[in-house]
Structures are given as structure tokens and as C-alpha cells.
Design an enzyme around this catalytic site. Structure first.
Site, PDB file in Angstrom:
ATOM      1  N   PHE A 219       0.863  -1.190   0.000  1.00  0.00           N
ATOM      2  CA  PHE A 219       0.000   0.000   0.000  1.00  0.00           C
ATOM      3  C   PHE A 219       0.894   1.231   0.000  1.00  0.00           C
ATOM      4  O   PHE A 219       1.716   1.400   0.896  1.00  0.00           O
ATOM      5  CB  PHE A 219      -0.912   0.027   1.230  1.00  0.00           C
ATOM      6  CG  PHE A 219      -1.871   1.185   1.215  1.00  0.00           C
ATOM      7  CD1 PHE A 219      -3.154   1.049   0.701  1.00  0.00           C
ATOM      8  CD2 PHE A 219      -1.484   2.432   1.702  1.00  0.00           C
ATOM      9  CE1 PHE A 219      -4.034   2.132   0.662  1.00  0.00           C
ATOM     10  CE2 PHE A 219      -2.362   3.517   1.664  1.00  0.00           C
ATOM     11  CZ  PHE A 219      -3.639   3.362   1.145  1.00  0.00           C
ATOM     12  N   ASP A 328       9.223   2.841   1.609  1.00  0.00           N
ATOM     13  CA  ASP A 328       8.077   3.627   2.074  1.00  0.00           C
ATOM     14  C   ASP A 328       7.885   3.372   3.572  1.00  0.00           C
ATOM     15  O   ASP A 328       7.385   2.328   3.984  1.00  0.00           O
ATOM     16  CB  ASP A 328       6.829   3.199   1.270  1.00  0.00           C
ATOM     17  CG  ASP A 328       5.569   3.930   1.717  1.00  0.00           C
ATOM     18  OD1 ASP A 328       5.600   4.616   2.754  1.00  0.00           O
ATOM     19  OD2 ASP A 328       4.540   3.801   1.021  1.00  0.00           O
ATOM     20  N   LYS A 359       2.553  10.424   8.651  1.00  0.00           N
ATOM     21  CA  LYS A 359       1.957   9.906   9.895  1.00  0.00           C
ATOM     22  C   LYS A 359       2.692  10.395  11.153  1.00  0.00           C
ATOM     23  O   LYS A 359       2.625  11.558  11.477  1.00  0.00           O
ATOM     24  CB  LYS A 359       1.896   8.386   9.831  1.00  0.00           C
ATOM     25  CG  LYS A 359       0.933   7.907   8.709  1.00  0.00           C
ATOM     26  CD  LYS A 359       0.511   6.492   8.919  1.00  0.00           C
ATOM     27  CE  LYS A 359      -0.248   5.913   7.771  1.00  0.00           C
ATOM     28  NZ  LYS A 359      -1.676   5.816   7.989  1.00  0.00           N
ATOM     29  N   THR A 383       2.166  24.014  -3.973  1.00  0.00           N
ATOM     30  CA  THR A 383       2.028  25.305  -3.277  1.00  0.00           C
ATOM     31  C   THR A 383       2.617  25.265  -1.871  1.00  0.00           C
ATOM     32  O   THR A 383       3.495  26.046  -1.527  1.00  0.00           O
ATOM     33  CB  THR A 383       0.536  25.704  -3.190  1.00  0.00           C
ATOM     34  OG1 THR A 383      -0.008  25.711  -4.499  1.00  0.00           O
ATOM     35  CG2 THR A 383       0.371  27.069  -2.546  1.00  0.00           C
TER      36      THR A 383
END
Ligand code: PLP
Length: 502
Positions: A219, A328, A359, A383
Site C-alpha cells: 500500500f 516507504d 503519519k 504550493t
């Protein structure tokens, strides 16, 4: 000095309050309830003493607020009243939180150190004025990054790019890998006119047919690029166009790992062989693999582990084939495995080319090797590119982790948790299996999906908040301030739930 006295008294009282076994309760054969002293107020003065339930969850107030169909919402929360390891809901139910906002609360709710920091007038302008960080950063930004993210940089990495969330961190990390790969292919020459014109109409060579190799069960987020590497549940992927990128099998290991070393090594070798085959096949197809992305422990996909040997070999395969290696750590990073980064368990000086996070780090982003720095401004850009107020908070979170030796605490409570899960698994073999974990990053499998979901709800009504992952696992994702006595509160309640389960 005050701090070290407090932490000394903490470790003393923890060692004194180890589990004592009482005679088993008649309704619960074989199970000795854990008895721990309540937390001394000097230890976690902001934490509550235990769960306290007034209604089932969601209670009437939560149901009233959620009268519109809101689908995924479990219940509404009272974040002012939540403290430490306890989440309070709008019906005044106080639950021991072992899920922590999908594994994203590092040091519990309303930690006094963070409240104090935010009460400081100097923090206010950082909260109130959110800059476009890529072009107009505040003067103290480099200093705050050094104090926070760079102070925990993975081995071999001196650069970090902040982002807003886990998905946009991975999304931009993938872009960085593609940009790096094409620059290598071009011999670092400037792009041709054809490159520049074809990229505007989504055609090669400007938009090259490169790929990222990912793993079944992985994931990495729900945005379009990330989704092409996410393979945990169909609900995330259905109806969304994707890329023809290679997907390798992730080892399906047997637990406890130490009892199945031979079988597991064979399974890992099979997967590694497949990875190399896929890299060759995709090169032959004209879609070379620019990067490999992997979680150190597949989390959403069901808490699937692999050995340090597996990851070291995979890292070597990436080197051998000229692919970037992206780890990841969005869910595993931040200390819950007992090391700040889960990849530290592999014991490598050069573990990755990119490590993404979010997280528990409060801000998203990714670390990278120098070579993966994009060659021009605005190629990796948006941004906000993160939020400086989150770096302020993170710097203080890291101070608390160091001051209170929280990684050692994680190892201690993780051991108690896993041992407790082994005991429960031995006692309820028809319901529980495959207890596994590293630090407090633990999981256990339940007989089937329906039983898992029913146990989660029953535990919640008794004051313990847990999450599921994979097809039929329960995952444990407490904050780093989750101590042994919290483990004991959980084990007692979970045992009651299991004993009453029909
Ligand atoms: C390993 C991993 N990568 C990426 C993500 C996506 O992060 P986010 O939900 O912040 O976009 C998650 C989220 O759970 C994750 O666990």
C-alpha cells in the site's frame, strides 16, 4: 536533572510493576489476569488511569451528529478531553487507543510538551501564516529542518523534501526516480526539442514508458501514481485507470519467524527470483524499471514481514539493474518498531535511495540521496510543500522521544504485547493465529473477516480501540507512550472479549 529523575522513577516503577498472576477467574479458564499498578502521576501526568465506557460506541450523541450518511466515520471525538493513550468520544466514552488515528499519533493526545510549545507566542505566526514553502520559506526553516527531520535522517541521506501527506510524498518520490533515471539515460544532457514537445501530449520520448516495480499486498497511497503500486484491496483501485507496471510477490512467511527460518528463506528466495525476472521482462517490453518501492512491513496489506536478508538482497538487485530503491516508511517510521526507522533493523549503511514518511512524523516528505535531487526548480513542487508548524511540533516530539527513551519503552511494551498475543493464541487456537510483530508494531490473524470485525466492535464497546488490516488481521498501532501496564489493560479486556465470543 528533573527529567532524568522522572525517567529513573519511571523505569524503576515499571520494573516493579511487572505482571503478577492472580488465580484465574472461574469464567475464564487458563487465563491469569495481568495486574499492573496504575500509572503514577509523575510518569504520564496527562494520561488517564484506564478506559471508562458510558455507552456502546457510537453512542447516542455520535449517532445524532452523524444522522447524514457519512459512510466511513466510526464516531465523533472530543479531542479537548482526549489525553495520552486515551481517545474520548462525544458521549464521554474513554477508550484506550491502540490504533492512534491510523498509526499517526506519536506521543499521545494533548501531550503537555506540545501544548506548551503551541502556547508560545513565537509559535503563533508559524501557525497562522502558512507559506508557499517552495518559494518563500521563513528564515528559521533550514534551522528547524536540521533540528527535526535531518536529526533523524536515514543512513546515507542528507537531503529531505517535505510534503503534505503520505500519498503526495510517494507521488513526488516516484517523479524524482523517473527524472533521475531519464537524466542518466540522456547522459545528463539537456532534453531534446522532441522530448519537450512530446511530453506536452503524453507521448514518448518526453513521457517515457518507464515503470516502478511494487509488491502484491503493498500500500503506497490512493493518488493515481501511488495507486498503480498499491495492491492491498480492490476498493482502492476499482474503476481507476492505471499503468502496466510489474508487480512482484511479497514473501508469505510463517510465524513465529524464528521457528520457520528454512521455509521462510525459501519463500523469500522465490520472490527475489521473481523480482529479477520481472525487471528483465519489463526491460524487454520497453518499459524499464526505474525504481522499486516497498514497505519494510506491509501494513495495510496485513502486516506482512520479511527478513533483513530479503531486503538486503532486494537492495542489491536494485543496484545491479540500475533501479532506484524506495523504502516507504509512511506507516513504519517514527519509532513503533523499536528503531526510529524500520529499515534500521536491516543493519545497512546504504539502505535506500529514497525513504518516504508521514503519519508519526507529523509532516509528509521524503529523504533522498544527492543524485535524486531534481535538476531544476519546479520539477518537484507544489504550493505548500509541507507546513512549517508541523516541523516545530516534530522537533518537540523528537525531544520527548529522546528525553523519555521512548524507543526503549517501545521494545519493552512490544515484548509484553507479543508475549501476551502468543498466550492468547495458545488459549484460543480456533480464533487466533499468526501473532507477529516488531516493537509495538504487532498484528494477529482472526479466524475470518466477520469474526475479526465483530471482535473489533466488542473490544471497542469495552474501551479498547483497535484497527484491522489485510483480510482478517488486527493491527496494533499504539503511540510511543504505550507502556507495559497499557498492554496489560488491553490483554485483560481482549481476553474477556474472546472468552465471551460465541
Ligand atoms: C505505507 C503507506 N504509504 C502511503 C500511505 C498513504 O499516506 P496518506 O494516507 O497520508 O496519503 C499510507 C497510509 O496509510 C501507508 O501506510
Amino acid at each position: 536533572t528533573t527529567i532524568s529523575v522522572v525517567s529513573l522513577s519511571l523505569s524503576l516503577s515499571l520494573s516493579l510493576s511487572l505482571s503478577l498472576s492472580l488465580s484465574p477467574s472461574p469464567s475464564l479458564p487458563n487465563w491469569s489476569r495481568y495486574v499492573s499498578k496504575a500509572a503514577r502521576k509523575t510518569q504520564l501526568e496527562f494520561d488517564y488511569d484506564g478506559p471508562s465506557m458510558k455507552t456502546s460506541v457510537p453512542g447516542p450523541r455520535s449517532q445524532h451528529v452523524s444522522s447524514q450518511n457519512v459512510g466511513a466515520i466510526n464516531f465523533f471525538c472530543n479531542y479537548e478531553e482526549s489525553r495520552g493513550n486515551y481517545l474520548v468520544d462525544v458521549d464521554s466514552n474513554r477508550m484506550l487507543d491502540i490504533y492512534t488515528q491510523i498509526s499517526s499519533i506519536p506521543i499521545g493526545y494533548n501531550h503537555p510538551a506540545l501544548l506548551k510549545l503551541m502556547a508560545n507566542a513565537n509559535s503563533l505566526s508559524t501557525l497562522v501564516n502558512r507559506p508557499a514553502l517552495g518559494i518563500l520559506p521563513p528564515e528559521n526553516f533550514p534551522e528547524k529542518i536540521t533540528e527535526s527531520l535531518l536529526s533523524v535522517a536515514p543512513s546515507g541521506m542528507t537531503r529531505v523534501q517535505t510534503m503534505a501527506c503520505g500519498s503526495c510524498s510517494n507521488e513526488n518520490a516516484y517523479k524524482a526516480m523517473f527524472i533521475w533515471y531519464r537524466n542518466k539515460e540522456r547522459g545528463h544532457n539537456i532534453p531534446s526539442d522532441e522530448d519537450l514537445s512530446t511530453c506536452m501530449i503524453n507521448q514518448a520520448p518526453g513521457c517515457p514508458d518507464l515503470s516502478i516495480l511494487s509488491f502484491m499486498g503493498g500500500f503506497h497511497g490512493r493518488t493515481m501514481g501511488c495507486l498503480a503500486t498499491t495492491h492491498s484491496k480492490s476498493v482502492h483501485k476499482l474503476d481507476v485507470p492505471s499503468f502496466d507496471w510489474p508487480i512482484a510477490p511479497f514473501p508469505r512467511l510463517q510465524y513465529p519467524l524464528e521457528e520457520f527460518t528454512k521455509e521462510n528463506a525459501q519463500e523469500e528466495a522465490r520472490c527475489l527470483e521473481e523480482v529479477e525476472d520481472l525487471i528483465v521482462k519489463w526491460r524487454q517490453k520497453g518499459k524499464p524499471v526505474a525504481g522499486i518501492v516497498i514497505e519494510p512491513i506491509q501494513a495495510e496489506g496485513g502486516d506482512n514481514h520479511a527478513s533483513p536478508d530479503f531486503f538486503r538482497s532486494l537492495r542489491n538487485i536494485a543496484h545491479k539493474h540500475g533501479c532506484a530503491f524506495h523504502v516507504d516508511e509512511v506507516q513504519t517510521g517514527g519509532g513503533s518498531t523499536g528503531k526510529f526507522w524500520a529499515h534500521e533493523h536491516w543493519g545497512m549503511d546504504d539502505p535506500a535511495d529514497i525513504v518516504s514518511f508521514s503519519k508519526k512524523l507529523l509532516t509528509g516528505g521524503y529523504y533522498h540521496k544527492d543524485e535524486l535531487q531534481a535538476d531544476k526548480p519546479y520539477r518537484i513542487f507544489n504550493t505548500w510543500m509541507g507546513d512549517p508548524s508541523k516541523n516545530l511540533l516534530l522537533a518537540e516530539v523528537l525531544n520527548v522521544i529522546r528525553r523519555e527513551n521512548l524507543l526503549e519503552e517501545v521494545m519493552r511494551s512490544g515484548k509484553a504485547l507479543l508475549n501476551g498475543l502468543y498466550e492468547l493464541q495458545a488459549q484460543y487456537p480456533g480464533i487466533l493465529s499468526r501473532a507477529r510483530g516488531q516493537g509495538t508494531f504487532c498484528a494477529i490473524d482472526i479466524r475470518d473477516d466477520a469474526t475479526r470485525n465483530s471482535l473489533l466492535l466488542k473490544a471497542r464497546d469495552k474501551g479498547v480501540l483497535l484497527g484491522g488490516c489485510g483480510d482478517r488481521s488486527i493491527r496494533f498501532r499504539p503511540a510511543l507512550i504505550f507502556k507495559e501496564y497499557h498492554v496489560h489493560i488491553f490483554l485483560n479486556i481482549f481476553n474477556d472479549v474472546l472468552a465471551q465470543h460465541k
